[in-house]
Design a protein around this motif. Structure first.
Motif, PDB file in Angstrom:
ATOM      1  N   CYS A 134       0.801  -1.226   0.000  1.00 12.68           N
ATOM      2  CA  CYS A 134       0.000   0.000   0.000  1.00 12.68           C
ATOM      3  C   CYS A 134       0.829   1.269   0.000  1.00 12.68           C
ATOM      4  O   CYS A 134       0.375   2.300   0.458  1.00 12.68           O
ATOM      5  N   GLY A 135       2.040   1.202  -0.538  1.00 13.85           N
ATOM      6  CA  GLY A 135       2.760   2.432  -0.849  1.00 13.85           C
ATOM      7  C   GLY A 135       3.533   3.046   0.298  1.00 13.85           C
ATOM      8  O   GLY A 135       4.081   4.130   0.168  1.00 13.85           O
ATOM      9  N   VAL A 136       3.539   2.366   1.456  1.00 13.98           N
ATOM     10  CA  VAL A 136       4.319   2.918   2.563  1.00 13.98           C
ATOM     11  C   VAL A 136       5.810   2.780   2.241  1.00 13.98           C
ATOM     12  O   VAL A 136       6.589   3.697   2.477  1.00 13.98           O
ATOM     13  N   TYR A 137       6.184   1.653   1.684  1.00  7.85           N
ATOM     14  CA  TYR A 137       7.547   1.470   1.194  1.00  7.85           C
ATOM     15  C   TYR A 137       7.505   1.359  -0.328  1.00  7.85           C
ATOM     16  O   TYR A 137       6.557   0.816  -0.883  1.00  7.85           O
ATOM     17  N   ALA A 138       8.571   1.880  -0.961  1.00  5.85           N
ATOM     18  CA  ALA A 138       8.730   1.623  -2.383  1.00  5.85           C
ATOM     19  C   ALA A 138       9.494   0.315  -2.501  1.00  5.85           C
ATOM     20  O   ALA A 138      10.597   0.196  -1.983  1.00  5.85           O
TER      21      ALA A 138
ATOM     22  N   LYS B  17       2.975   4.946  -6.643  1.00 10.21           N
ATOM     23  CA  LYS B  17       1.792   5.633  -6.128  1.00 10.21           C
ATOM     24  C   LYS B  17       1.940   5.883  -4.625  1.00 10.21           C
ATOM     25  O   LYS B  17       2.478   5.072  -3.888  1.00 10.21           O
TER      26      LYS B  17
ATOM     27  N   PRO C 274       0.490   6.421  -0.732  1.00 13.94           N
ATOM     28  CA  PRO C 274      -0.570   5.728   0.002  1.00 13.94           C
ATOM     29  C   PRO C 274      -1.954   6.344  -0.184  1.00 13.94           C
ATOM     30  O   PRO C 274      -2.934   5.622  -0.321  1.00 13.94           O
TER      31      PRO C 274
END
Ligand SMILES: Nc1ncnc2c1ncn2[C@@H]1O[C@H](COP(=O)(O)OP(=O)(O)O)[C@@H](O)[C@H]1O
Ligand SMILES: [Mg+2]
Lengths: 329, 321, 253
Positions: C49-53, C69, C71
């Motif tokens: 969910c975009g917290v880490y790439a 993208k 979060p």
């Protein structure tokens, strides 16, 4: 421009001695920040108190002891008194707040409060007129000793003039760094301080008294600042406002070096000093919109432009680094 | 229901409206006017630092930009000072947007330092600008015009500042009590938590930063046209610090707290100024301003130790118990 | 597949928290990711969910890659989640906590309209409040709507996060150890809530330590160990997989 290039070596020498002062102040920031996690904006005011005490003691002692001894006594008294002021600031202002689990923002504001109080104190005790002291090693003494390449209080080396006081500044930086190195690596107290800096929780578990260590860190930082203040006392007007600009620059240096990194702080200070000196030596420029600008008077702004650039670049790199995290979790 | 929540604004407004009827003293009204102007800038700061939890030590920089923009419009272009106020808000907002896009990537300590640097850079650049009079600044900034010379009197200006202040309070209260305000308070407490609920935290922070810049700019304009002259030193970084102190002392996550904190600090400095008259004449104080600063610093430290949430939240919390 | 990962890899310095994880989750099911402590389950969620790439590989949601993208964009696409280490807003009331999520798709109450408090703002706000109350009621916190979230017990804060996530009207709900720290009564209530959410047609993906809960709830289970996918399939199959048993026996649980 040619004149500027010709003076470049001179400017760099000037920058190094300026930068060594910034580095000393920056080291104070680093010591306090790494041990107690406080960004102490009163560091410049510690320097100011140190310088004023130094000048007062030297003035009083010169008549009775002679100039050489007066400087030594002055240094000693300034360092002890200011160290005490640092410890007192911690005990009265920071410790009670830390015990109540103050936030980072609260602690920064408290340090501003401390600097306001110290600045007002400096003014009330010493007034508004700038004072100063003679150079530690006046040019006259050197000339009397038979040296010929001395003009005023400066040595001529090649085409470059080097203030005798600059030598003391570099010397003070080297002594301080060596002293700190020995202290942090070879003494019990120093090792305990380092333990606090690296991992406060396990340090506490191992029975290191964090509060006492912070007290020592504040005293130590204030003492370093006092040394810096005493050493530049012969080079610039000494009065209650002097801490503001110097403190900010020391602070910028510390941040440039990575705030908890002593070696970085030294490089940061030297770099900032050199940049400031070189910018100050640029010829007058015609900037669009601003008209004729004397770069020397932009020095302050430039220190902060550099600071902002460093902060933002570092942040961007951190955000895009391999597998880096985007949010501080 | 909604009306009731604005009763306090009405009450405070009515009480303050009585002041010029009680006194015509230029000094007293002047104090109120300055406090009001400060409060506008401090409320702006509180929205950013308090609600969104982002420390800023550069609010005076936006006041400076607003004051200069307004003064330039009114003197260099000889346009209406009202246009000056508009230009003040717009210029500060634009600069806020540009600067914010860069430095809002920072957080915590680093954001505080970045904004501090911004304020210092603004003051340093203004000192270099020949067109605006270098260090000696700009003079002869005219008052706003309204029904002839009404705003040239102290009482008239007092009412102008009061009206602007009340409008700012109402707009700010509206903001914090609705969706964007909730989002700001949420990201204050958990940025990632708010993100994952669909809050575009970067944009939200930038918007409230621009808003606080606009309010700083409007305050700067009100200042310039009241005093009539401005210099870069008027907006030194110590003023930014003072504003942060006002916001924090009142209770940084509260519009009322910001207004109250401003009033408190102004009242305090007036009281300290009056102190020497109360002391026996044998006690000599060498410098009033420095003495004032010393007490100011000490109170600041004490409040931060014992009421880190500020006066207003601490008191309301007590009440609730 | 509603959510797919392809060769998802995540490195932290020297640590491989995820190694080439390729997985897919069917819509309308309850799926679970399990594994011993430190296996990379939370990292899997964070990378989705975009917290880490992610260091390498991709995440695909509804046939759209999520690379790059933020979060909040992913939230808008229909993923909501809760946090193992809790990310509630302690100073906000419960209803406000949930309203933040509920207002995600409200694009009309911006800064300016809110400051002027246009009539549309007030009516939107009332709608958001009613909806938020509905979700609080569903998880059994309705009577505490005006309490500050920081005053809730730990287990209630977990449930509050579920209400908050549901308020964003997601298609996929990701729960990171929802039962951790719950009493057995609370856990039964939680299981009922999760089933109800599934019955409303929302896909649920959960990370859980509690094997019993997973086996009762999940239609599909994936097992991670040291960042690697070691098994996937229906619970009964996975339960008897020798690799899984070994991984779990390594732990005293
Ligand atoms: N932000 C991070 N930085 C460095 N290492 C991390 C980070 N997040 C997780 N890890 C490491 O990745 C591994 C997996 O962690 P995690 O996903 O939290 O496991 P789980 O949720 O399965 O218990 C662990 O070794 C952990 O230390
Ligand atoms: Mg986990």
């Amino acid at each position: 421009m040619d004149i500027f290039l010709a003076t470049l070596p001179q400017l760099i020498v000037l920058g190094i001695s300026l930068g060594a002062i910034y580095a000393l102040i920056a080291l104070g920031f680093v010591v306090i920040y790494s041990v107690s996690n406080v960004i102490n904006l009163a560091q410049g005011e510690f320097l100011m108190i140190g310088a004023l005490v130094f000048v007062a003691v030297v003035d009083a002692a010169t008549k009775t002891t002679g100039a050489g001894l007066a400087v030594l006594v002055g240094l000693l008294v300034a360092i002890i008194v200011t160290g005490g002021v640092g410890a007192l600031s911690y005990a009265l202002a920071f410790r009670p707040a830390i015990e109540r689990r103050a936030s980072v923002q609260t602690l920064i504001i408290i340090s501003m409060g401390v600097s306001i109080v110290l600045r007002a104190f400096g003014n009330l005790v010493w007034g508004v007129d700038p004072t100063s002291t003679p150079a530690f090693l006046p040019g006259r003494t050197l000339r009397e000793a038979g040296m010929t390449n001395v003009i005023g209080d400066s040595l001529r080396l090649g085409g470059v003039a080097l203030q005798t006081q600059s030598i003391w500044i570099i010397f003070a930086l080297i002594v301080t760094v060596t002293g700190l190195f020995v202290f942090f690596n070879r003494t019990m107290t120093g090792r305990a301080l380092r333990a606090c800096a690296m991992n406060p929780d396990s340090a506490r578990l191992m029975g290191v008294p964090l509060s006492k260590m912070s007290l020592i860190a504040f005293a130590l930082s204030a003492a370093i600042a006092a040394l810096a203040g005493a050493i530049i006392a012969p080079m610039q007007p000494v009065l209650y406002t002097m801490g503001l600009g110097l403190g900010l620059r020391g602070f910028v240096s510390a941040i440039m070096g990575g705030i908890a990194n002593p070696v970085g702080a030294i490089w940061g200070g030297l770099l900032l000093g050199i940049i400031e000196a070189v910018v100050g030596g640029l010829p007058q420029m015609d900037l669009p919109g601003l008209g004729k600008v004397n770069p020397a008077s932009l020095r302050e702004a430039i220190a902060f432009v550099i600071l902002l650039a460093v902060l933002i670049i570092r942040r961007l790199r951190g955000a895009n680094g391999l597998g880096g995290k985007r949010f501080g979790l | 229901m909604r009306f009731r929540s604005f009763l306090p604004v009405l009450a405070v407004g009515l009480i303050l409206a009585l002041v010029p009827l009680v006194t015509t003293s230029k000094q007293v009204l002047g104090t109120f006017i300055f406090a009001g102007i400060y409060a506008i800038a401090v409320i702006g700061l509180a929205l950013f630092s308090g609600y969104a939890g982002q420390p800023s030590m550069g609010q005076a920089g936006f006041c400076a930009i607003g004051a200069y923009a307004s003064a330039i419009v009114a003197t260099k272009f000889s346009l209406s000072p009202w246009l000056g106020m508009l230009a003040a808000g717009a210029t500060s907002g634009l600069v806020g947007w540009l600067i914010g896009s860069l430095i809002l990537r920072l957080s915590g300590h680093y954001l505080a330092i970045g904004t501090l640097g911004f304020g210092i850079i603004v003051a340093a650049l203004l000192k270099q600008w020949e067109w605006t009079g270098l260090s000696s600044g700009m003079r002869n900034v005219p008052r706003y015009e309204f029904v002839g010379d009404v705003l040239k009197t102290e009482a008239g200006y007092y009412y102008l500042v009061l009206v602007v202040l009340l409008v700012v309070i109402v707009l700010s209260l509206n903001l914090v009590r609705s969706r964007p305000g909730r989002a700001l308070r949420a990201l204050h407490e958990s940025e990632i938590g708010a993100e994952m609920l669909g809050v575009d935290t970067a944009t939200a922070k930038l918007r409230v930063f621009v808003l606080s810049a606009v309010l700083g700019g409007v305050a700067g304009s009100l200042y310039a046209h009241y005093v009539g002259s401005i210099t870069p030193d008027t907006f030194e970084f110590t003023i930014s610090v003072e504003m942060l102190v006002m916001a924090v002392i009142g209770g940084v996550s509260s519009v009322w707290g910001a207004a109250f904190g401003t009033a408190f600090i102004w009242g305090l400095s007036q009281a300290i100024k009056a102190l020497p008259d109360l002391l026996p004449s044998a006690v000599k104080i060498p410098s009033i301003t420095q003495f004032e600063l010393m007490i100011f610093g000490a109170i600041l430290i004490l409040v931060m130790i014992f009421m880190p949430d500020g006066l207003v939240p601490t008191m309301t919390k007590r009440q609730r118990r | 597949m509603l959510l797919q990962t392809q060769n998802l890899t995540m490195k932290f310095g020297g640590i491989m928290a995820l190694k080439d994880v390729t997985l897919g989750f069917q819509p309308g099911q309850i799926s679970a990711v399990i594994g011993p402590n430190g296996a990379g389950k939370t990292t899997f969620f964070n990378a989705c969910c975009g917290v880490y790439a992610p260091t390498a590989g991709q995440v695909i949601f509804k046939q759209t890659p999520l690379n790059g993208k933020a979060p909040h964009q992913i939230a808008h696409m229909g993923i909501a989640r809760t946090w193992q280490n809790l990310q509630i807003f302690p100073q906000l009331t419960l209803i406000e906590n949930v309203m933040v999520g509920g207002e995600m798709r409200d694009h009309s109450s911006g800064f300016v309209t809110s400051m002027l408090r246009l009539p549309s703002v007030a009516s939107k706000e009332n709608v958001a409040k009613v909806k938020a109350k509905h979700w609080l009621d569903l998880v059994g916190l309705g009577d505490r709507a005006e309490t500050q979230a920081g005053n809730l017990a730990f287990g209630q804060q977990r449930v509050l996060e579920i209400a908050r996530a549901m308020a964003t009207s997601p298609q996929l709900l990701m729960l990171d150890e929802p039962a951790a720290g719950l009493s057995s009564n609370e856990r039964d209530a939680l299981m009922a809530v999760i089933r109800r959410i599934r019955d409303e047609g929302i896909t649920v993906l959960l990370v859980e330590h509690d094997m019993r809960l997973v086996m009762q709830l999940a239609d599909y289970v994936a097992v991670l160990n040291y960042g690697e996918l070691i098994a996937k399939g229906p619970p009964s199959e996975v339960q008897s997989n020798p690799d899984v048993i070994k991984a779990y026996l390594g732990e005293d649980e």
